[in-house]
Scaffold this motif. Structure first.
Motif, PDB file in Angstrom:
ATOM      1  N   ILE A  52       0.841  -1.195   0.000  1.00  0.00           N
ATOM      2  CA  ILE A  52       0.000   0.000   0.000  1.00  0.00           C
ATOM      3  C   ILE A  52       0.876   1.245   0.000  1.00  0.00           C
ATOM      4  N   GLU A  53       1.933   1.244   0.811  1.00  0.00           N
ATOM      5  CA  GLU A  53       2.845   2.392   0.854  1.00  0.00           C
ATOM      6  C   GLU A  53       3.510   2.613  -0.496  1.00  0.00           C
ATOM      7  N   LYS A  54       3.937   1.513  -1.143  1.00  0.00           N
ATOM      8  CA  LYS A  54       4.575   1.635  -2.451  1.00  0.00           C
ATOM      9  C   LYS A  54       3.583   2.181  -3.469  1.00  0.00           C
ATOM     10  N   SER A  55       2.362   1.665  -3.449  1.00  0.00           N
ATOM     11  CA  SER A  55       1.338   2.156  -4.372  1.00  0.00           C
ATOM     12  C   SER A  55       1.065   3.633  -4.148  1.00  0.00           C
ATOM     13  N   LEU A  56       0.961   4.012  -2.898  1.00  0.00           N
ATOM     14  CA  LEU A  56       0.715   5.410  -2.554  1.00  0.00           C
ATOM     15  C   LEU A  56       1.869   6.287  -3.037  1.00  0.00           C
ATOM     16  N   LYS A  57       3.079   5.818  -2.845  1.00  0.00           N
ATOM     17  CA  LYS A  57       4.252   6.568  -3.290  1.00  0.00           C
ATOM     18  C   LYS A  57       4.256   6.705  -4.815  1.00  0.00           C
ATOM     19  N   ASP A  58       3.933   5.612  -5.525  1.00  0.00           N
ATOM     20  CA  ASP A  58       3.893   5.641  -6.985  1.00  0.00           C
ATOM     21  C   ASP A  58       2.824   6.616  -7.489  1.00  0.00           C
ATOM     22  N   VAL A  59       1.646   6.560  -6.875  1.00  0.00           N
ATOM     23  CA  VAL A  59       0.559   7.453  -7.285  1.00  0.00           C
ATOM     24  C   VAL A  59       0.939   8.907  -7.016  1.00  0.00           C
ATOM     25  N   THR A  60       1.540   9.165  -5.863  1.00  0.00           N
ATOM     26  CA  THR A  60       1.969  10.523  -5.522  1.00  0.00           C
ATOM     27  C   THR A  60       2.992  11.030  -6.533  1.00  0.00           C
ATOM     28  N   GLN A  61       3.948  10.196  -6.885  1.00  0.00           N
ATOM     29  CA  GLN A  61       4.969  10.580  -7.859  1.00  0.00           C
ATOM     30  C   GLN A  61       4.334  10.863  -9.219  1.00  0.00           C
ATOM     31  N   HIS A  62       3.378  10.025  -9.621  1.00  0.00           N
ATOM     32  CA  HIS A  62       2.702  10.220 -10.904  1.00  0.00           C
ATOM     33  C   HIS A  62       1.949  11.552 -10.920  1.00  0.00           C
ATOM     34  N   ILE A  63       1.274  11.865  -9.827  1.00  0.00           N
ATOM     35  CA  ILE A  63       0.536  13.130  -9.733  1.00  0.00           C
ATOM     36  C   ILE A  63       1.506  14.303  -9.797  1.00  0.00           C
ATOM     37  N   GLU A  64       2.636  14.203  -9.098  1.00  0.00           N
ATOM     38  CA  GLU A  64       3.641  15.271  -9.142  1.00  0.00           C
ATOM     39  C   GLU A  64       4.177  15.465 -10.556  1.00  0.00           C
ATOM     40  N   ASP A  65       4.415  14.355 -11.271  1.00  0.00           N
ATOM     41  CA  ASP A  65       4.890  14.443 -12.657  1.00  0.00           C
ATOM     42  C   ASP A  65       3.854  15.129 -13.546  1.00  0.00           C
ATOM     43  N   LEU A  66       2.581  14.749 -13.376  1.00  0.00           N
ATOM     44  CA  LEU A  66       1.519  15.374 -14.167  1.00  0.00           C
ATOM     45  C   LEU A  66       1.409  16.867 -13.871  1.00  0.00           C
ATOM     46  N   LEU A  67       1.509  17.229 -12.600  1.00  0.00           N
ATOM     47  CA  LEU A  67       1.446  18.643 -12.238  1.00  0.00           C
ATOM     48  C   LEU A  67       2.621  19.411 -12.828  1.00  0.00           C
ATOM     49  N   GLN A  68       3.799  18.810 -12.815  1.00  0.00           N
ATOM     50  CA  GLN A  68       4.976  19.458 -13.397  1.00  0.00           C
ATOM     51  C   GLN A  68       4.773  19.686 -14.894  1.00  0.00           C
ATOM     52  N   LYS A  69       4.262  18.675 -15.602  1.00  0.00           N
ATOM     53  CA  LYS A  69       3.997  18.822 -17.039  1.00  0.00           C
ATOM     54  C   LYS A  69       2.970  19.920 -17.278  1.00  0.00           C
ATOM     55  N   GLU A  70       1.942  19.942 -16.459  1.00  0.00           N
ATOM     56  CA  GLU A  70       0.896  20.966 -16.609  1.00  0.00           C
ATOM     57  C   GLU A  70       1.458  22.358 -16.347  1.00  0.00           C
ATOM     58  N   ARG A  71       2.322  22.499 -15.330  1.00  0.00           N
ATOM     59  CA  ARG A  71       2.945  23.804 -15.065  1.00  0.00           C
ATOM     60  C   ARG A  71       3.784  24.264 -16.255  1.00  0.00           C
ATOM     61  N   LEU A  72       4.543  23.340 -16.851  1.00  0.00           N
ATOM     62  CA  LEU A  72       5.352  23.691 -18.018  1.00  0.00           C
ATOM     63  C   LEU A  72       4.461  24.103 -19.190  1.00  0.00           C
ATOM     64  N   HIS A  73       3.379  23.371 -19.382  1.00  0.00           N
ATOM     65  CA  HIS A  73       2.437  23.692 -20.469  1.00  0.00           C
ATOM     66  C   HIS A  73       1.845  25.090 -20.258  1.00  0.00           C
ATOM     67  N   ILE A  74       1.426  25.383 -19.045  1.00  0.00           N
ATOM     68  CA  ILE A  74       0.850  26.695 -18.735  1.00  0.00           C
ATOM     69  C   ILE A  74       1.893  27.786 -18.935  1.00  0.00           C
ATOM     70  N   LYS A  75       3.122  27.524 -18.503  1.00  0.00           N
ATOM     71  CA  LYS A  75       4.204  28.500 -18.667  1.00  0.00           C
ATOM     72  C   LYS A  75       4.434  28.797 -20.151  1.00  0.00           C
ATOM     73  N   LYS A  76       4.453  27.742 -20.987  1.00  0.00           N
ATOM     74  CA  LYS A  76       4.647  27.934 -22.429  1.00  0.00           C
ATOM     75  C   LYS A  76       3.485  28.724 -23.028  1.00  0.00           C
ATOM     76  N   GLU A  77       2.267  28.387 -22.618  1.00  0.00           N
ATOM     77  CA  GLU A  77       1.090  29.091 -23.135  1.00  0.00           C
ATOM     78  C   GLU A  77       1.115  30.564 -22.738  1.00  0.00           C
ATOM     79  N   LEU A  78       1.513  30.857 -21.502  1.00  0.00           N
ATOM     80  CA  LEU A  78       1.601  32.248 -21.064  1.00  0.00           C
ATOM     81  C   LEU A  78       2.662  33.011 -21.853  1.00  0.00           C
ATOM     82  N   LEU A  79       3.788  32.373 -22.120  1.00  0.00           N
ATOM     83  CA  LEU A  79       4.843  32.991 -22.908  1.00  0.00           C
ATOM     84  C   LEU A  79       4.346  33.276 -24.322  1.00  0.00           C
ATOM     85  N   TYR A  80       3.647  32.318 -24.903  1.00  0.00           N
ATOM     86  CA  TYR A  80       3.095  32.481 -26.247  1.00  0.00           C
ATOM     87  C   TYR A  80       2.080  33.629 -26.266  1.00  0.00           C
TER      88      TYR A  80
END
Length: 117
Positions: A52-80
């Motif tokens: 359960i801890e490993k699954s929770l850690k994996d899910v948390t990491q996946h969410i952090e990765d998605l948020l990072q990608k979304e932040r980069l996308h928003i940053k690019k859109e704002l620059l554009y």
């Protein structure tokens, strides 16, 4: 390991389970079987907890990765958007400047015309 004698009462189905466990694992004493069953149960719970801890850690990491990608996308859109706004502003200022020059030219031409008369 220190052992302690206990007197326990078990339902018949539990007694049958322990006896079959003893036969399956070649154990001679009921206490050894019960100890081993408890140990296996404890290990299974620990594995489940670790899983359960490993699954929770994996899910948390996946969410952090998605948020990072979304932040980069928003940053690019704002620059554009910023670049588009700058270009539009330059174009509008150029049009205003051209219009202003044209009006000044017309005014200057009419002044010259009036002067020449």
């Amino acid at each position: 390991m220190m052992k302690e004698r206990m007197k326990v009462s078990l339902p018949p189905e539990v007694k049958k389970y322990i006896q079959s466990y003893m036969k399956e694992h070649h154990l001679s004493f009921t206490g050894d079987a019960i100890s081993r069953i408890c140990q296996e149960h404890e290990e299974a719970q620990k594995k489940e907890g670790d899983s359960i801890e490993k699954s929770l850690k994996d899910v948390t990491q996946h969410i952090e990765d998605l948020l990072q990608k979304e932040r980069l996308h928003i940053k690019k859109e704002l620059l554009y958007m910023e670049q588009n706004i700058e270009q539009s502003t330059r174009d509008i200022l150029k049009e205003v400047e051209d219009y202003s020059l044209a009006k000044r030219g017309e005014l200057f031409a009419s002044l010259l015309e009036g002067y020449e008369k």
